[in-house]
Design a protein around this motif. Structure first.
Motif, PDB file in Angstrom:
ATOM      1  N   PRO A   1      15.918  16.452  22.341  1.00  0.00           N
ATOM      2  CA  PRO A   1      17.202  15.484  21.998  1.00  0.00           C
ATOM      3  C   PRO A   1      16.847  14.286  21.617  1.00  0.00           C
ATOM      4  CG  PRO A   1      17.581  16.506  24.098  1.00  0.00           C
ATOM      5  CD  PRO A   1      16.128  17.017  23.320  1.00  0.00           C
ATOM      6  N   GLU A   2      16.053  13.658  22.474  1.00  0.00           N
ATOM      7  CA  GLU A   2      15.501  12.113  22.262  1.00  0.00           C
ATOM      8  C   GLU A   2      14.883  11.779  20.890  1.00  0.00           C
ATOM      9  OE1 GLU A   2      14.455  14.376  24.317  1.00  0.00           O
ATOM     10  OE2 GLU A   2      12.698  13.119  25.544  1.00  0.00           O
TER      11      GLU A   2
ATOM     12  N   ARG B   1      18.274  10.498  13.087  1.00  0.00           N
ATOM     13  CA  ARG B   1      19.608  10.695  13.374  1.00  0.00           C
ATOM     14  C   ARG B   1      20.613  11.469  12.557  1.00  0.00           C
ATOM     15  NH1 ARG B   1      21.767   5.483  15.608  1.00  0.00           N
ATOM     16  NH2 ARG B   1      20.204   5.892  17.224  1.00  0.00           N
ATOM     17  N   SER B   2      20.541  10.850  11.148  1.00  0.00           N
ATOM     18  CA  SER B   2      21.141  11.314  10.152  1.00  0.00           C
ATOM     19  C   SER B   2      20.707  12.187   9.073  1.00  0.00           C
ATOM     20  CB  SER B   2      21.885   9.880   9.415  1.00  0.00           C
ATOM     21  OG  SER B   2      20.866   9.109   8.964  1.00  0.00           O
TER      22      SER B   2
ATOM     23  N   PHE C   1      20.679   0.045  13.738  1.00  0.00           N
ATOM     24  CA  PHE C   1      21.860   0.654  13.570  1.00  0.00           C
ATOM     25  C   PHE C   1      22.639   0.704  12.412  1.00  0.00           C
ATOM     26  CE2 PHE C   1      21.633   0.477  18.252  1.00  0.00           C
ATOM     27  CZ  PHE C   1      21.687   1.923  18.490  1.00  0.00           C
TER      28      PHE C   1
ATOM     29  N   ARG D   1      15.652  13.336  18.146  1.00  0.00           N
ATOM     30  CA  ARG D   1      16.512  13.717  17.103  1.00  0.00           C
ATOM     31  C   ARG D   1      17.679  12.546  17.088  1.00  0.00           C
ATOM     32  NH1 ARG D   1      18.658  15.294  12.152  1.00  0.00           N
ATOM     33  NH2 ARG D   1      20.299  16.821  12.387  1.00  0.00           N
ATOM     34  N   ALA D   2      17.582  11.906  18.367  1.00  0.00           N
ATOM     35  CA  ALA D   2      18.712  10.976  18.472  1.00  0.00           C
ATOM     36  C   ALA D   2      18.287   9.694  17.934  1.00  0.00           C
ATOM     37  CB  ALA D   2      19.097  10.811  19.889  1.00  0.00           C
ATOM     38  N   LEU D   3      16.777   9.569  17.649  1.00  0.00           N
ATOM     39  CA  LEU D   3      16.140   8.162  16.991  1.00  0.00           C
ATOM     40  C   LEU D   3      16.835   7.931  15.888  1.00  0.00           C
ATOM     41  CD1 LEU D   3      12.260   8.781  17.468  1.00  0.00           C
ATOM     42  CD2 LEU D   3      13.669   7.169  18.769  1.00  0.00           C
ATOM     43  N   PRO D   4      16.999   6.459  15.485  1.00  0.00           N
ATOM     44  CA  PRO D   4      17.587   5.960  14.243  1.00  0.00           C
ATOM     45  C   PRO D   4      17.031   6.823  13.080  1.00  0.00           C
ATOM     46  CG  PRO D   4      17.164   4.177  15.750  1.00  0.00           C
ATOM     47  CD  PRO D   4      16.814   5.531  16.596  1.00  0.00           C
TER      48      PRO D   4
END
Lengths: 234, 234
Positions: free
Chosen positions: A7-8, A16-17, A234, A10-13
DNA sequence: CGTCACTTTGAGGTCATTCAATTCGCGTGG
DNA sequence: CCACGCGAATTGAATGACCTCAAAGTGACG
């Protein structure tokens, strides 16, 4: 070892999208690997076969030339490195080695480039990542040209202080030898720079630094958002 | 003055593969403007309102900090500058001024970002441009940390020699004061560095330099594709 | 022909590196 | 548990690189 369940990551900028299926595809091609400390990962001049992501541990980016060596950056979780070389399908400009026991995710370059062509959100994220990387590099370059060694040290201590809660107590995240190389000086000189900061209220005990008079240090090194600020992605 | 009829701009790697209507739209929003020499164009710290493209002339990118000033890059036709700030919708990290009479194309940042969202080919071109910019910056940074001032000068002379046909005769593209700042030294020191290169067969007459023994200069500064090479944008 | 900016040269000082020696902390092996 | 060895960190002295200040020479341009 392959890993889709991070998950870390996948959560990277950077990821993430992405479209879920594109991300899955990328992760299926990727390797998650453990490395002992002081393992050479890549050498400058080699073709960029993988994009690396530090999941755990720490990686030092460095470069050698004519018997000289310098540290260019320290990469901590969770961040990628050498994206530009992968995108350009070019040769690495930096060498890399672990400085601690580390877990690294390695994604083959062709898969990155394929995902980049296919996934517009990923392409946008790469643009942001590269723009931030470029601006970070510009700041390092400016710091080196516009400040003395002692000023660079002072500015870095202030940044670390903010990052560690602003209490005035800073614990150096790596040994002083590495810090010296990162700041562009010798270990001997780093010692002397620490000594020079004593008159601005900077105390040193091993790798914990105490800054009693932050304003005095600021007056000395004049921190600036145009040199020192980290960019949020971001 | 607006300008849609600039084939040099359309031919830039950045715009080459854009959809025609998107390119037109961008150019309709853009300004083509003439500037005298020594005009300040932007100041570091200001929001990035325009992407600039040098169509004719020359622009110096520089930075100031605490009474010090240094030149970060010289931009010649036909190239863009400060793309990363525009993409990030952030503040400029460098100031810019013309060093000659120049024609600059100014494209509003919002239009660049809008085109980036709309046009996939343009987005890809931006990625390439940023990756090249990043790698160029890394090389400058490495040169500064790994080479002495005189070595940096020697390496730059060799690059210029290649760029100017490899005849051994180089004409400096700007004055020595600027060259010194670009190399990260004072004008006095640049003079002394030129004098130090005499023993490797480097002769100086005004701004024309003669390199009689290219191999000797190479042995001295050890050029490397990992520091010196320009990246092709294709 | 004078002015002004650029460049060069010299002298002196500061900053940073090298070399050398010592100390400190830590882990290994006796 | 302690002695030992090793690497990291510090300190001193000497060297070298680079900067500042000052002055003089050069060339472009009004």
């Amino acid at each position: 070892m392959r890993a889709n369940d991070l998950p870390e990551v996948r959560a990277l900028p950077l990821f993430r999208s992405m479209e879920p299926e594109n991300f899955s595809e990328l992760m299926n091609a990727a390797y998650l690997q453990r490395f002992p400390r002081q393992v050479d990962l890549i050498f400058e001049g080699e073709p960029a076969d993988f994009l690396y992501i530090v999941v755990e541990g720490c990686v030092e980016l460095f470069s050698r030339h004519a018997a000289r060596e310098t540290t260019l950056a320290m990469v901590r979780p969770v961040r990628s490195f050498i994206l530009a070389a992968v995108i350009r399908d070019a040769v690495y400009l930096m060498s890399a080695r672990t400085t601690e026991v580390s877990r690294l995710l390695m994604i083959p370059s062709e898969n990155i480039r394929a995902a980049f062509e296919k996934d517009a959100a990923f392409a946008r994220a790469i643009v942001t990542e590269l723009a931030v990387g470029f601006r970070t590099m510009v700041k390092e370059y400016k710091a080196l040209k516009l400040r003395s060694g002692t000023e660079r040290l002072a500015a870095r201590l202030l940044i670390q202080n903010d990052a560690q809660g602003g209490t005035g107590r800073v614990v150096l995240p790596y040994d002083k030898k590495t810090l010296a190389s990162l700041l562009g000086m010798t270990p001997e000189n780093l010692s002397r720079s620490f000594a020079a900061l004593k008159k601005y209220g900077v105390g040193v005990d091993g790798n914990t630094i105490d800054i009693t008079d932050i304003e005095a240090v600021k007056r000395f090194c004049r921190p600036s958002v145009l040199i020192d600020a980290d960019e949020d992605i971001f």
